[in-house]
Scaffold this active site. Structure first.
Site: not given
Ligand SMILES: NS(=O)(=O)c1c(F)c(F)c(S(=O)(=O)CCO)c(N[C@H](c2ccccc2)[C@@H](O)c2ccccc2)c1F
Ligand SMILES: [Zn+2]
Length: 261
Positions: A64, A94, A96, A106, A119, A199
């Site tokens: 992603h 990460h 976008h 975003e 982010h 997101t």
């Molecule tokens: N734009 S955003 O910040 O909302 C976002 C993203 F856009 C995103 F692409 C990710 S990701 O980890 O790269 C793949 C989706 O899980 C995460 N990762 C989540 C995460 C990672 C570390 C700590 C908290 C959340 C995701 O991995 C996740 C979500 C919920 C529960 C466990 C993990 C994420 F938070």
């Molecule tokens: Zn993000």
């Protein structure tokens, strides 16, 4: 099962509500930010980023985005202050981005998109045992958003863009030690803040968003290196370039956006 969502015609943001009904919730992200409507809140102090002891672990392509993970077993790298009541631990960052020369951020500002958005995801380890638990709590996460606009070369982003060829395919990961994201911050930490969500699925409404007003400049050449990443794995015969991995702005539904000064 893997991930049942993506950014394509068959599995993109407009379809996520089928598996993740919260997609139509009351505090979804991203949003279009209107600076004139944002209320300047004098009680909003400055944010503090304590990243000096931070420990990056690896850089990965998770199908992603490209993600840099951090050691989060203690409070060595935290964000605090501003709208936050506790320090939140840095877990990962990460990006976008869009297609060649197109929009890719975003959040938008008065409808204006930037080329990309960084982010930095943090979790409230004071109140919650694990980031998974924090990720579902209304005050569990704090994500710092930084806009990237194309312009001059960014001298420190090279450390990341030079490593991207090693994580071209979905599922690839490689060592990425001692990277301090402080080098990716703009000169001003003035910000907008509002209550929103992840997101990407699971779209949990657990994020206090802190979006910096000042973008950082990166070169078109550096941006093009993100676009050589693939959504697809090495074993798949259909190669799909990783680009346009952004969710469009969501309804504000009465939320207030506050502005530091
Ligand atoms: N734009 S955003 O910040 O909302 C976002 C993203 F856009 C995103 F692409 C990710 S990701 O980890 O790269 C793949 C989706 O899980 C995460 N990762 C989540 C995460 C990672 C570390 C700590 C908290 C959340 C995701 O991995 C996740 C979500 C919920 C529960 C466990 C993990 C994420 F938070
Ligand atoms: Zn993000």
């Amino acid at each position: 099962t893997g991930h049942d969502w993506g950014y394509g015609v068959e599995d993109g943001p407009s379809l996520w509500h089928q598996n993740y009904p919260i997609a139509k919730g009351s505090r979804q992200s991203p949003i279009d930010i209107l600076p004139q409507t944002a209320s300047h809140d004098p009680s909003l102090g400055p944010i503090a980023l304590k990243y000096d002891q931070c420990t990056s672990i690896n850089i990965a392509n998770n199908g992603h985005s490209v993600v840099v993970e951090f050691e989060d077993s203690d409070d060595r790298s935290v964000i605090q202050g501003g709208p936050l009541d506790n320090p939140y631990r840095l877990k990962q960052f990460h990006f976008h981005w869009g297609g060649k020369g197109c929009r890719g951020s975003e959040h938008t500002v008065e409808g204006h998109s930037y080329a990309s958005e960084l982010h930095l995801v943090h979790w409230n380890a004071v109140k919650y045992e694990t980031f998974g638990e924090a990720a579902t709590a209304p005050d569990g996460l704090a994500v710092l958003g930084i806009f990237l606009e194309t312009g001059d070369d960014h001298r420190w982003l090279h450390t990341i863009t030079d490593a991207l060829y090693m994580v071209k395919f979905k599922g690839s990961v490689t060592n990425f030690k001692s990277f301090n994201p402080k080098c990716l911050l703009p000169s001003s930490l003035h910000y907008w803040t509002y209550l929103g969500s992840l997101t990407t699925p699971p779209l949990h409404e657990s994020v206090t968003w802190i979006v910096l007003k000042e973008p950082i400049a990166v070169s078109e050449k550096q941006m093009s290196k993100f676009r050589m990443l693939l959504f697809t794995g090495e074993e798949e015969d259909q190669r799909m370039r990783m680009e346009n991995n952004f969710r469009p702005p969501q309804p504000l539904k009465g939320r207030k956006v506050r502005s530091s000064n």
